[in-house]
Design an enzyme around this catalytic site. Structure first.
Site, PDB file in Angstrom:
ATOM      1  N   GLN A  48       0.848  -1.194   0.000  1.00  0.00           N
ATOM      2  CA  GLN A  48       0.000   0.000   0.000  1.00  0.00           C
ATOM      3  C   GLN A  48       0.882   1.242   0.000  1.00  0.00           C
ATOM      4  O   GLN A  48       1.586   1.497   0.980  1.00  0.00           O
ATOM      5  CB  GLN A  48      -0.896  -0.012   1.240  1.00  0.00           C
ATOM      6  CG  GLN A  48      -1.841   1.170   1.318  1.00  0.00           C
ATOM      7  CD  GLN A  48      -2.580   1.209   2.646  1.00  0.00           C
ATOM      8  OE1 GLN A  48      -1.992   0.971   3.690  1.00  0.00           O
ATOM      9  NE2 GLN A  48      -3.855   1.516   2.609  1.00  0.00           N
ATOM     10  N   GLY A  49       0.837   2.008  -1.080  1.00  0.00           N
ATOM     11  CA  GLY A  49       1.619   3.246  -1.169  1.00  0.00           C
ATOM     12  C   GLY A  49       0.712   4.451  -0.984  1.00  0.00           C
ATOM     13  O   GLY A  49       0.394   5.140  -1.951  1.00  0.00           O
TER      14      GLY A  49
ATOM     15  N   SER B 237       0.825   6.557   2.405  1.00  0.00           N
ATOM     16  CA  SER B 237       1.505   7.544   3.246  1.00  0.00           C
ATOM     17  C   SER B 237       2.762   8.099   2.580  1.00  0.00           C
ATOM     18  O   SER B 237       3.433   7.393   1.831  1.00  0.00           O
ATOM     19  CB  SER B 237       1.908   6.927   4.583  1.00  0.00           C
ATOM     20  OG  SER B 237       0.801   6.378   5.225  1.00  0.00           O
TER      21      SER B 237
ATOM     22  N   SER C 275       4.269  -1.239   4.027  1.00  0.00           N
ATOM     23  CA  SER C 275       4.386  -2.608   4.539  1.00  0.00           C
ATOM     24  C   SER C 275       4.534  -3.585   3.376  1.00  0.00           C
ATOM     25  O   SER C 275       3.844  -3.444   2.360  1.00  0.00           O
ATOM     26  CB  SER C 275       3.150  -2.991   5.349  1.00  0.00           C
ATOM     27  OG  SER C 275       2.978  -2.099   6.415  1.00  0.00           O
TER      28      SER C 275
ATOM     29  N   GLU D 159     -10.030  -1.771   5.352  1.00  0.00           N
ATOM     30  CA  GLU D 159      -8.876  -1.838   6.244  1.00  0.00           C
ATOM     31  C   GLU D 159      -9.310  -1.687   7.708  1.00  0.00           C
ATOM     32  O   GLU D 159      -8.790  -2.340   8.595  1.00  0.00           O
ATOM     33  CB  GLU D 159      -7.875  -0.751   5.852  1.00  0.00           C
ATOM     34  CG  GLU D 159      -6.520  -0.930   6.508  1.00  0.00           C
ATOM     35  CD  GLU D 159      -5.501   0.092   6.025  1.00  0.00           C
ATOM     36  OE1 GLU D 159      -5.842   0.972   5.219  1.00  0.00           O
ATOM     37  OE2 GLU D 159      -4.350  -0.008   6.478  1.00  0.00           O
TER      38      GLU D 159
HETATM   39  C1  LIG Z   1       3.307  -0.678  11.362  1.00  0.00           C
HETATM   40  C2  LIG Z   1       2.818   0.328  10.385  1.00  0.00           C
HETATM   41  C3  LIG Z   1       2.532  -0.062   9.097  1.00  0.00           C
HETATM   42  C4  LIG Z   1       2.104   0.860   8.159  1.00  0.00           C
HETATM   43  N1  LIG Z   1       1.876   0.428   6.891  1.00  0.00           N
HETATM   44  C5  LIG Z   1       1.538   1.327   5.947  1.00  0.00           C
HETATM   45  C6  LIG Z   1       1.386   0.930   4.587  1.00  0.00           C
HETATM   46  O1  LIG Z   1       1.556  -0.243   4.258  1.00  0.00           O
HETATM   47  N2  LIG Z   1       1.094   1.854   3.679  1.00  0.00           N
HETATM   48  C7  LIG Z   1       0.886   3.165   4.001  1.00  0.00           C
HETATM   49  O2  LIG Z   1       0.589   3.954   3.130  1.00  0.00           O
HETATM   50  N3  LIG Z   1       1.026   3.597   5.291  1.00  0.00           N
HETATM   51  C8  LIG Z   1       1.346   2.703   6.267  1.00  0.00           C
HETATM   52  N4  LIG Z   1       1.515   3.125   7.562  1.00  0.00           N
HETATM   53  C9  LIG Z   1       1.426   4.555   7.836  1.00  0.00           C
HETATM   54  C10 LIG Z   1       0.289   4.990   8.737  1.00  0.00           C
HETATM   55  O3  LIG Z   1      -0.916   5.005   8.044  1.00  0.00           O
HETATM   56  C11 LIG Z   1       0.677   6.377   9.292  1.00  0.00           C
HETATM   57  O4  LIG Z   1       1.800   6.194  10.115  1.00  0.00           O
HETATM   58  C12 LIG Z   1      -0.423   7.015  10.072  1.00  0.00           C
HETATM   59  O5  LIG Z   1      -1.501   7.356   9.246  1.00  0.00           O
HETATM   60  C13 LIG Z   1       0.064   8.243  10.840  1.00  0.00           C
HETATM   61  O6  LIG Z   1       0.756   9.136  10.032  1.00  0.00           O
HETATM   62  P1  LIG Z   1       2.199   9.688  10.481  1.00  0.00           P
HETATM   63  O7  LIG Z   1       3.035   8.519  10.781  1.00  0.00           O
HETATM   64  O8  LIG Z   1       2.658  10.640   9.475  1.00  0.00           O
HETATM   65  O9  LIG Z   1       1.939  10.450  11.847  1.00  0.00           O
HETATM   66  P2  LIG Z   1       1.431  11.949  12.000  1.00  0.00           P
HETATM   67  O10 LIG Z   1       0.241  12.168  11.153  1.00  0.00           O
HETATM   68  O11 LIG Z   1       2.571  12.882  11.858  1.00  0.00           O
HETATM   69  O12 LIG Z   1       0.961  11.923  13.503  1.00  0.00           O
HETATM   70  C14 LIG Z   1       1.859  12.134  14.619  1.00  0.00           C
HETATM   71  C15 LIG Z   1       0.991  12.297  15.875  1.00  0.00           C
HETATM   72  O13 LIG Z   1       0.120  13.441  15.727  1.00  0.00           O
HETATM   73  C16 LIG Z   1      -1.225  13.057  15.951  1.00  0.00           C
HETATM   74  N5  LIG Z   1      -2.111  13.812  15.063  1.00  0.00           N
HETATM   75  C17 LIG Z   1      -1.960  14.065  13.751  1.00  0.00           C
HETATM   76  N6  LIG Z   1      -3.029  14.736  13.263  1.00  0.00           N
HETATM   77  C18 LIG Z   1      -3.877  14.900  14.299  1.00  0.00           C
HETATM   78  C19 LIG Z   1      -5.171  15.502  14.435  1.00  0.00           C
HETATM   79  N7  LIG Z   1      -5.833  16.049  13.401  1.00  0.00           N
HETATM   80  N8  LIG Z   1      -5.759  15.462  15.653  1.00  0.00           N
HETATM   81  C20 LIG Z   1      -5.104  14.893  16.718  1.00  0.00           C
HETATM   82  N9  LIG Z   1      -3.900  14.324  16.646  1.00  0.00           N
HETATM   83  C21 LIG Z   1      -3.300  14.313  15.446  1.00  0.00           C
HETATM   84  C22 LIG Z   1      -1.253  11.576  15.620  1.00  0.00           C
HETATM   85  O14 LIG Z   1      -2.327  10.921  16.281  1.00  0.00           O
HETATM   86  C23 LIG Z   1       0.090  11.095  16.122  1.00  0.00           C
HETATM   87  O15 LIG Z   1       0.023  10.842  17.498  1.00  0.00           O
HETATM   88  C24 LIG Z   1       1.946   2.219   8.522  1.00  0.00           C
HETATM   89  C25 LIG Z   1       2.217   2.603   9.839  1.00  0.00           C
HETATM   90  C26 LIG Z   1       2.651   1.690  10.760  1.00  0.00           C
HETATM   91  C27 LIG Z   1       2.945   2.147  12.151  1.00  0.00           C
END
Ligand SMILES: Cc1cc2nc3c(=O)[nH]c(=O)nc-3n(C[C@H](O)[C@H](O)[C@H](O)COP(=O)(O)OP(=O)(O)OC[C@H]3O[C@@H](n4cnc5c(N)ncnc54)[C@H](O)[C@@H]3O)c2cc1C
Lengths: 355, 411
Positions: free
Chosen positions: B128-129, B131, B163, B246
């Site tokens: 899944q691309g 993020s 992932s 999902e």
């Molecule tokens: C194990 C794992 C597997 C993954 N696999 C995939 C994958 O295969 N493909 C893919 O595309 N993505 C994948 N992801 C990505 C995942 O979807 C993102 O990590 C997630 O959506 C959070 O984005 P971020 O990491 O940029 O955190 P951020 O968005 O930067 O968030 C950081 C913190 O800020 C908080 N925050 C952000 N916005 C708000 C808001 N509006 N209100 C309150 N709090 C907020 C969040 O809750 C978090 O605590 C994976 C993540 C993990 C951990």
């Protein structure tokens, strides 16, 4: 598998909710602090819907439904914060049709465990609604005993925590007449526990609704407080706890119904072998439901008070009444601590685990 | 409300159980933790066995090669698999649980005919691309560009947290096709073959010590226009369809495995010595974690929380079978509460394992497989994958507050 409320279930809930709105509104029932102020006519009207006789056979004036349906009704009674010996009425209906019909009251108490100091061996007994009750039913693991309420020398508890659950303490309850054996006692403890948990789940649901409604209209800093994320998240958490408590209570009640009626020959139904779905075990499911429902009710009422600000700290609002009822009900027929232990003891060694 | 197996459910359960008992031993031992090439081969072997036995795509419609099983049968299959210790989907997670269902809902016949059988047979692995480094919770701010050049899109940008990126044959890719439209309006959903020139996948090591996810750099990657799913610039809506799968029921197998892990933890608690007790009233006494009322009850609480998640699953699945999928009240409530339950599980595991919580592996202690401490610590770390991935817990709370409770939206 079909694990959702069907039209009948929803209609049943709506009927009870409507009656509560008309005959048992909280502005009124919050004043039913003793037998003298208790509106017996409203109680009979509730009984008239079958609220206490859901699981009774038709021949005994019942609806012949399951504990799951009774649980749905008790969730509404919990949400409406209806006072009175509700769970006792539903249990004693097994033995006394007048109680099921709302013409007489009963109270059910569990034998107190031995403690030390002032809680010396076997006492004191804690008896709710003694003034209202005609009979006191005692449950322990040996059976069920009935004693005339008038024969119990109780001391009223001053300033009851939950104003509409007046309580009495008694050093002893006369032995009375045995009216049921260990099987009935076991059945009452399980059914009593799950119905009390249903009241707690309903309680948890209503406080989120009250707090959400308040958060949508109370303004500070030029906007409704429900727009602040700190408040939104409190409410989302509370909503989730209530939803989870409700499904846990429903699943527990269904597990009890399923265990009570032997379906098929048991072959391949996941009961007689190591792969059985452990959540089909009603003892475990009912204990688990108490763990979640007690937590949800207490924490959601607290959330609701916090969201109401100073208004939440007043006696005049109703939310503290939900909290106090939750604190009483958490200990009805089991406690969340004992229940957690019960769940722990139900855990078997997994099949795949190395010896 | 009914939870018990119907007669046909009971037959199906029996059949699945017999099949698992016969075929699991043939599959052979599980590869070492973190050995992804071996895990990929193992997962593919299992998927092929499932396919040959008619268990692949258990809940997919028969018209698309699935079994078209009822909701009950789907849950029975998962429950029996977990109880028997059968492998989970592993590298097939994205293909089976969200790309495949999204294709069923949104793709053209040609796209379905090509991809669905390959997913079912375990031949093609998907990633899944979505993020990007700058687009996580605010996914719609993604910037990876796709510029039309004849019958291709030329894609440039970078993706992260992908992932199974290292193992994948195809990627469900969100790209920006119209930079001038509003942020939700200019996005498209593409199928990107991972062997296309210009894709650079670099594994990232996770807190679990392995490399489940990767970062992915895209430099003028040419993706045929026929790989567009849904209409151009309608990709946000398609992505929401993906999310509904999902967040709906994709964690059910994990839940069922966690339920058996609590049983394992209880068994460990009964055998492991506990406490220091070098001095004080208990000095010299031997006690297990199970003898400690506080710990034993907490194990019971976690089991009760997971049991309730199983009940919520059955409610969600019943509702989804009534049409319209899992409602957000059920899906987000599940995701949020399940995350918390697994974090709680991890807390208790640390208390039970205590001084033995020192390795991400099994400890070479005792007979057989040794002391399986690592698995429980990894599950504790994995709790963050659940509370962060697929929309963080905070985002789930926003969704619940806004879409279910009707509170004002975030700006
Ligand atoms: C194990 C794992 C597997 C993954 N696999 C995939 C994958 O295969 N493909 C893919 O595309 N993505 C994948 N992801 C990505 C995942 O979807 C993102 O990590 C997630 O959506 C959070 O984005 P971020 O990491 O940029 O955190 P951020 O968005 O930067 O968030 C950081 C913190 O800020 C908080 N925050 C952000 N916005 C708000 C808001 N509006 N209100 C309150 N709090 C907020 C969040 O809750 C978090 O605590 C994976 C993540 C993990 C951990």
């Amino acid at each position: 598998m079909h694990f959702d409320l069907d039209e009948d279930g929803l209609a049943l809930q709506a009927t009870v909710r409507d009656l509560c709105g008309a005959r048992l509104p909280l502005e009124t029932t919050r004043n039913w602090t003793d037998a003298a102020s208790f509106d017996r006519a409203a109680w009979s009207a509730l009984a008239g819907l079958g609220a206490f006789t859901m699981t009774q056979p038709e021949a005994r004036g019942g609806l012949e439904l399951g504990v799951a349906d009774a649980g749905l009704v008790f969730q509404v009674l919990g949400a409406e914060l209806v006072p009175g010996p509700l769970v006792a009425a539903a249990l004693v209906a097994d033995l006394d049709e007048r109680v099921g019909a709302g013409e007489a009251f009963a109270t059910v108490v569990t034998r107190p465990p031995a403690g030390s100091g002032p809680a010396r061996a076997g006492g004191p007994w804690v008896i709710p609604h003694l003034d209202l009750a005609a009979d006191v039913y005692v449950v322990d693991d040996q059976g069920v005993w009935r004693t005339a309420a008038g024969a119990v020398e109780g001391t009223p508890v001053p300033n009851p925590l939950d104003p509409t659950t007046p309580m009495w303490l008694a050093d002893a309850v006369p032995a009375g007449e045995q009216v049921g054996g260990p099987e009935l006692a076991r059945g009452w403890l399980l059914r009593g526990s799950v119905l009390a948990s249903a009241l707690l789940a309903g309680n948890a649901t209503r406080t989120v609704e009250l707090a959400t409604a308040y958060a949508k209209q109370r303004e500070q800093f030029g906007r409704v407080i429900g727009g602040f994320q700190a408040v939104k998240h409190l409410l989302a958490e509370a909503f989730t706890r209530a939803e989870v408590a409700r499904v846990a209570v429903d699943a527990a009640a269904v597990a009890l119904d399923d265990a009570g009626t032997s379906v098929g020959d048991g072959e391949g139904e996941g009961f007689d072998d190591g792969y059985a779905d452990p959540t089909f075990n009603p003892v475990r499911a009912i204990a688990g439901a108490r763990v979640l429902a007690a937590d949800a009710a207490s924490r959601n009422a607290k959330t609701a008070i916090q969201v109401h600000g100073g208004m939440g700290f007043t006696w005049e609002t109703t939310i503290h009444l939900f909290l106090k009822r939750a604190w009483i009900l958490r200990n009805a027929f089991t406690t969340p601590e004992e229940a957690a232990d019960t769940v722990a003891h139900s855990l078997a060694r997994p099949k795949w685990m190395a010896a | 409300m009914r939870l018990r197996d119907s007669e046909s459910d009971a037959r199906f359960r029996k059949e699945v159980r017999a099949w698992l008992a016969e075929n699991l031993p043939v599959l052979g031992p599980r590869p070492a933790y973190g050995d992804w090439p071996a895990k990929k081969a193992y997962d593919q072997r299992w998927q092929r066995m499932l396919f040959d036995a008619g268990y692949a795509g258990i809940d997919w419609p028969a018209a698309y090669g699935g079994r078209g099983a009822t909701a009950s049968e789907q849950l029975i299959f998962l429950a029996e698999s977990a109880a028997a210790g059968a492998p989970d989907l592993g590298v097939h997670f994205v293909g089976q649980l969200h790309a495949g269902p999204t294709l069923i809902a949104e793709a053209t016949d040609e796209q379905r005919d090509f991809h669905l059988p390959r997913i079912l047979r375990g031949e093609s692995i998907w990633c899944q691309g979505f993020s990007e480094p700058g687009a996580g919770s605010d996914l719609a701010s993604l910037r990876t560009r796709a510029v039309r050049d004849g019958d291709h899109y030329v894609v440039t940008g970078s993706k992260i947290w992908t992932s199974y990126g290292f193992a994948a044959d195809y990627c469900e890719l969100l790209v920006r096709t119209d930079p001038d439209a509003g942020k939700h309006r200019g996005i498209s959903w593409l199928i990107m073959p991972m062997d296309t020139p210009g894709i650079d996948v670099r594994p990232l090591r996770t807190i679990q010590g392995e490399s489940e996810f990767a970062e992915m750099f895209l430099d003028e990657v040419r993706v045929p226009v026929e790989n567009l799913v849904g209409r151009e610039n309608d990709g946000w809506r398609v992505a929401m369809v993906t999310f509904s799968f999902e967040r709906g029921t994709s964690l059910v197998r994990e839940l069922l495995t966690a339920m058996t892990m609590v049983e394992e933890l209880a068994t460990l608690a009964k055998t492991l010595g506990h406490g220091q007790y070098h001095s004080g009233p208990r000095a010299g006494q031997s006690r297990t974690a199970w003898d400690d009322d506080a710990i034993r009850r907490e194990i019971g609480q976690v089991a009760a929380e997971l049991d309730a998640m199983w009940a919520l699953t059955r409610r969600n699945v019943t509702r989804a079978a009534g049409g319209g999928g899992v409602p957000p009240s059920g899906g987000s409530a599940f995701k949020l509460t399940y995350s918390e339950a697994i974090h709680h599980f991890g807390e208790v595991a640390m208390k039970v394992l205590e001084r033995y919580a020192i390795s991400l592996d099994a400890l070479p202690l005792g007979a057989g497989a040794g002391l399986p401490v690592g698995r429980h610590i990894i599950e504790h770390l994995h709790a963050f994958a659940i509370s962060i991935g697929a929309g963080t817990s905070q985002i789930q709370k926003n969704i619940l507050a806004e879409r279910v409770l009707g509170l004002p939206r975030e700006r």
